[in-house]
Each structure stands twice: as structure tokens, then as C-alpha cells.
Design a protein around this motif. Structure first.
Motif: not given
Length: 539
Positions: A391-400, A407-414
Motif C-alpha cells: 500500500x506504499x506509494x509507488x514513489x517510495x524508496x524502502x530504506x533497509x 532488499x531482495x523482497x523490496x525489489x521483487x515487489x517492484x
């Protein structure tokens, strides 16, 4: 005078660590071969015994069909270069005794882009060459870059080719010719500083920015405020900085503007963070209505519209100062207990049909919408992804930060990701060695090239609980430099065994010391003292 050492456990540990590292690899082949550049470029070739002596009138020639250097970023960078290569020595040699063909008269720089806008993804590539001697022809170094920021990186590399000869009293460039092709592996190469847990004076922040430029780090993540203090002036809500430790430990809007200006002229962007809804107790010193109650003071009151008006005012003021594409909205370590034990918030949750986890998501997503309205893209700590990533904005960068595998899960989610896993890239973890910093791989277990591109880079984090102006530099360096090479240098060029780069990193640490940066010894853990008498090149 002899020095006597007591056999304390700490000293014995330092001695053991020193000898185990230094005898394993006292000098790398790279350093013996003359390549002392840190971080290591994409491609380097050099000659053998020929050298140039830098002329006293060493000067800058600029060229570019549309480039004018109207802002003088390149001119100022060149002036800093001269200071760096002299390293405070008095160059008093009589250069007339050297053949004209042995003198390097200047550096010829070609920049093709007329824009000096510094933004995420700016082209930072460059090509640097220093020719061999050619009798009858004045010698110049040549630097070509798409942007002025690539040119600044090239000047940093050139500065590492120069050395002061104590016999001839002249600056030399040895082993010419040099040919270097270079560009960063990742566009985001960050360093976090925390000015809430301890206030950092402006001159200290500026020295940190200088040292970042030396290592080609390009994003200062400014964690400005937190639970403990709110030191920044916010014109829209001027009482917020009542939460500073004292009136002397504050930053005005002009101060923040100066930090951004200073960093930009060195190729460093400033990512501002306002961490919500947790980590915000200090906000309520000036505006108690932001607290759930006088006795239960964080996270911020999710039920109060005033909370979101304040966030909007902060981000509105931020947008006038911090021009980087992203703003960091935090979102980590949110303990919702105060929401569930405070009657008016509990009633609000019931009316909305929300659990406290729903309210956490509501708060984060609403803060995201406010930031988007001010033209920002978003960075949030990984808990937001772990709890409601879809549900995060697609303009979100997730900071691990919590560990590997995220990171592997984040990029798999696009979604995009910044890597700062605390087991390897947290500078406040004093027991984390530089080898761990060097070997931490942002793309670990990410094989799909499309997903690899979503990892925009990484960041080392200097949390401020145990650092202030007295020790921040020695806690950052040289371990941050180890991560800087991981983020800059192509994967195939990185040493698989960190001991292979010990001597080159030790040389860079000595270079930092010569430039006035209080970098700690390499052969030790974070912020360690020298183990005893000795050269900085082996400690």
C-alpha cells in the motif's frame, strides 16, 4: 623516552587485531604497483619511471560548447585541488632546474553539459589522462566529463595522483602516463549524520561533507530531529525548535540553506529526514497538542488534524531549502501504546473502525501524500514495507536497516531500495570492522538485472548517541571509505579478500589525516586508537 604499556584487555585485543591484519597483508600489490586511488576506478593504466613536476603556475583551462561555469563550481573545485595537493607543505623548489618537458603546467577540463543542477541520477562519469613527457610540448592533464560533478570527481582522483617530494620540495605526478575511465556503480552513495542525539556545529558538518567528497560519497542524509531534540528552525511553526537542547544548539533556516549550498558545490546532495510518527517527542515541547497526552508523549497524535498541519508546514518549509528529489519520512520503531491508552485517541480509533496497526498505516500513508503534494519522492524505513508494503506509494524508496534479505523482497515487489543493514553499515556499531563494511554487498541474492536496478545504492549510518563534535570523524573514517568503494567501484574490480586492499585503504586514511580529517587507524575496530608508535601507513 621509552613508553611503557600496561597489559589491559583492550590493549591486548588491539595488539592482536593489529598484528593479525598487518602481517596478513602489510602492503597490497596495487599499492606497490602505484595505484593508490580510493575508491578504485573502473579502469586504470599507468606508466613506469617517468614523472612530472607540478609547475608553480599550475592552472585550469576549461572548455565546453555550452559550459560557462557561471556558478564557479569548477573554479572553486580547482582551487580546493591546489590546497589538497600541497597538503600544507611549502613548495619552495626552484623549478627552473627541471627541463620544461618535465613540468605539468595545468589541467584542461572539458564539460559538455551546461547545467549545474545536482540531482539524483546526475551523470558523475569522467575520463582523466596525464600524458607522458613530450619534448618541446607543454604538458597538461586532461579531464573530460559530461557534468561539472563528474569533473569534480576527476579532480579528486587527480589529487590522489599527486605527492609531495621532500627531497626536491616539489609536487610530483609519478608513473606517467595515466589513463583513467571512471563512473559510479550506484547513483546513491550516502552517509547519515544525526543532529538530534548530539548537536553537530556547522563547521563539523562542513568537514564531514568535505571528507565525503574525498571518498566520492554523494548524499548527506541529515537526520535532523528525533525524540531528544528538535534543533531546526521551522518558520511555519516557530515553536518547534523550543525542543532543542539549548538556544545555542540550533540551526536557522539560513544555516540549513548554507549546508545545502556548501554540499552542492562539492557534488553532495542533502536528504532531509523528518521521522514520523515515532521518534518525535521533542516536537511537543513547543506544541504540546502534538503529544497524545502530557504523560504519554509519542508517537504523534494520529487523531489530531493539527499533527498533519504541522507536518505539512515542515515539508512546505523543507521544499524551499532541500531540493533533492527525495525526502525521508522515517516511519520506524513506532510503539503505538500511547494511542491505545489515551482515551480520546482510543475513541477516535473506535469511531474509525481502526486497530492501532491500521492507524500506523494511516499515518504513514497520509504523511506520504503530504510529501508528494510538495513535489517529493519518498524514503521510508523498512518497517513500513514489512507491515504494509503493497500500500506504499509507488514513489517510495524502502530504506533497509534491520538486516539482510529485505532488499531482495523490496525489489521483487517492484519498489526501490537503499541498503543500510545495521549488522554491516552502522558506524555506531563500534565493533563492526572495516572488512565487514567492505564486503557488504547491496545486491546480495538479487540476480535479475531489472531488480538490481531498483537498488539505487547504499548508505552508512552515523547515529549520534555516542558521537559529538569531538569524535564523529574518527568514528566515520576509515570504515565509511570501505563502504564507499563498494558503492563506487564495479563489482568485478572489488577485492574478494579485504586484506588485498589493506595498504591502499591505510594510504587513504593517511591522506585523510593529512587533509585535517581525524580518521582512525585501519588496523582496529571503529574509533580505535593507534596500538602504539608507528607509521600511519601500517596502522
Amino acid at each position: 623516552m621509552a613508553l611503557h604499556y600496561h597489559s589491559s584487555p583492550i590493549l591486548l585485543l588491539q595488539l592482536f587485531f593489529y598484528f593479525s591484519v598487518s602481517f596478513a597483508a602489510p602492503r597490497s600489490n596495487e599499492t606497490a604497483g602505484g595505484v593508490r586511488i580510493w575508491p578504485l576506478p573502473v579502469s586504470v593504466t599507468h606508466g613506469g619511471h617517468h614523472r612530472f613536476y607540478v609547475a608553480k603556475d599550475f592552472h585550469l583551462i576549461t572548455e565546453g560548447s555550452n559550459f560557462s561555469d557561471a556558478s564557479r563550481i569548477l573554479e572553486d573545485g580547482f582551487s580546493r585541488l591546489l590546497d589538497l595537493v600541497r597538503v600544507a607543505h611549502v613548495v619552495d623548489a626552484n623549478l627552473s632546474r627541471f627541463a620544461s618537458s618535465s613540468l605539468l603546467h595545468g589541467i584542461h577540463i572539458v564539460v559538455s553539459s551546461p547545467s549545474d543542477e545536482l540531482q539524483y541520477g546526475v551523470d558523475e562519469s569522467y575520463r582523466l589522462s596525464v600524458p607522458g613527457p613530450a619534448p618541446g610540448k607543454p604538458a597538461y592533464a586532461y579531464l573530460k566529463a559530461r557534468t561539472v560533478y563528474g569533473a569534480l570527481h576527476g579532480l579528486q582522483t587527480f589529487s590522489q595522483l599527486c605527492s609531495f617530494n621532500f627531497e626536491s620540495r616539489v609536487i610530483e605526478v609519478r608513473m606517467v602516463p595515466w589513463n583513467i575511465i571512471d563512473q559510479p556503480r550506484f547513483s546513491y552513495r550516502g552517509l547519515l549524520i544525526d543532529t538530534s542525539r548530539h548537536y553537530q556545529p556547522l563547521p563539523v558538518i562542513k568537514k564531514v561533507i568535505d571528507s565525503m567528497a574525498y571518498a566520492k560519497l554523494n548524499v548527506l542524509h541529515w537526520h535532523i530531529v528525533d525524540t531528544q531534540s528538535f534543533p531546526l528552525e521551522i518558520p511555519s511553526f516557530p515553536n518547534l525548535w523550543f525542543g532543542a537542547y539549548s538556544k545555542q544548539e540550533r540551526y536557522t533556516i539560513a544555516d540549513a540553506t548554507e549546508i545545502v549550498r556548501y554540499a552542492q558545490r562539492r557534488g553532495v546532495s542533502v536528504l532531509a529526514e523528518v521521522d514520523v510518527p515515532g521518534h518525535a517527542l521533542s516536537w511537543g515541547v513547543g506544541y504540546p497538542a502534538l503529544w497524545p497526552s502530557k504523560d504519554c508523549q509519542q508517537p504523534l497524535d494520529v487523531s489530531n488534524e493539527f499533527t498533519f498541519r504541522v507536518i505539512n508546514g515542515i515539508l512546505s518549509d523543507f521544499s524551499k531549502i532541500f531540493k533533492y528529489r527525495f525526502v525521508h519520512l522515517g516511519g520506524d520503531e513506532v510503539n503505538t501504546t500511547c494511542w491505545t491508552v489515551t482515551p480520546h485517541i482510543r475513541n477516535w480509533l473506535r469511531k474509525k473502525g481502526m486497530k492501532e496497526s491500521d492507524a500506523y498505516k494511516y499515518f504513514v500513508l497520509r504523511a506520504q501524500k503530504i510529501a508528494l503534494s510538495h513535489g517529493y519522492e519518498l524514503v521510508n524505513w523498512e518497517e513500513t514495507f514489512n507491515d504494509f508494503g503493497s500500500e506504499l506509494s509507488r514513489k517510495t524508496v524502502v530504506h533497509n536497516w534491520l538486516g539482510t534479505g529485505v532488499a531482495q523482497k523490496v525489489v521483487a515487489a517492484g519498489l526501490r531500495c537503499i541498503v543500510s543493514n545495521q549488522d554491516s553499515w552502522y558506524l555506531d556499531h563500534i565493533d563492526t570492522s572495516w572488512e565487514q563494511f567492505y564486503t557488504n554487498e547491496p545486491l546480495q541474492n538479487i540476480k535479475d538485472p531489472r531488480q538490481q536496478k531498483l537498488v539505487i545504492g547504499g548508505e552508512v549510518c552515523m547515529w549520534g548517541e555516542v558521537v559529538d563534535a569531538s569524535n564523529i570523524e574518527q568514528t566515520i573514517w576509515p570504515r565509511a571509505a570501505a563502504a564507499a568503494e563498494r558503492l563506487w567501484t564495479p563489482y568485478d574490480n572489488l577485492a574478494k579478500d579485504p586484506s588485498q586492499v589493506f595498504a591502499r585503504l591505510a594510504h587513504f586514511r593517511c591522506l585523510l589525516n593529512q587533509r585535517g580529517i581525524d580518521a582512525a587507524p585501519v588496523s582496529g575496530l571503529g574509533r580505535s586508537a593507534p596500538w602504539g608508535p608507528g607509521s600511519c601507513f601500517v596502522q
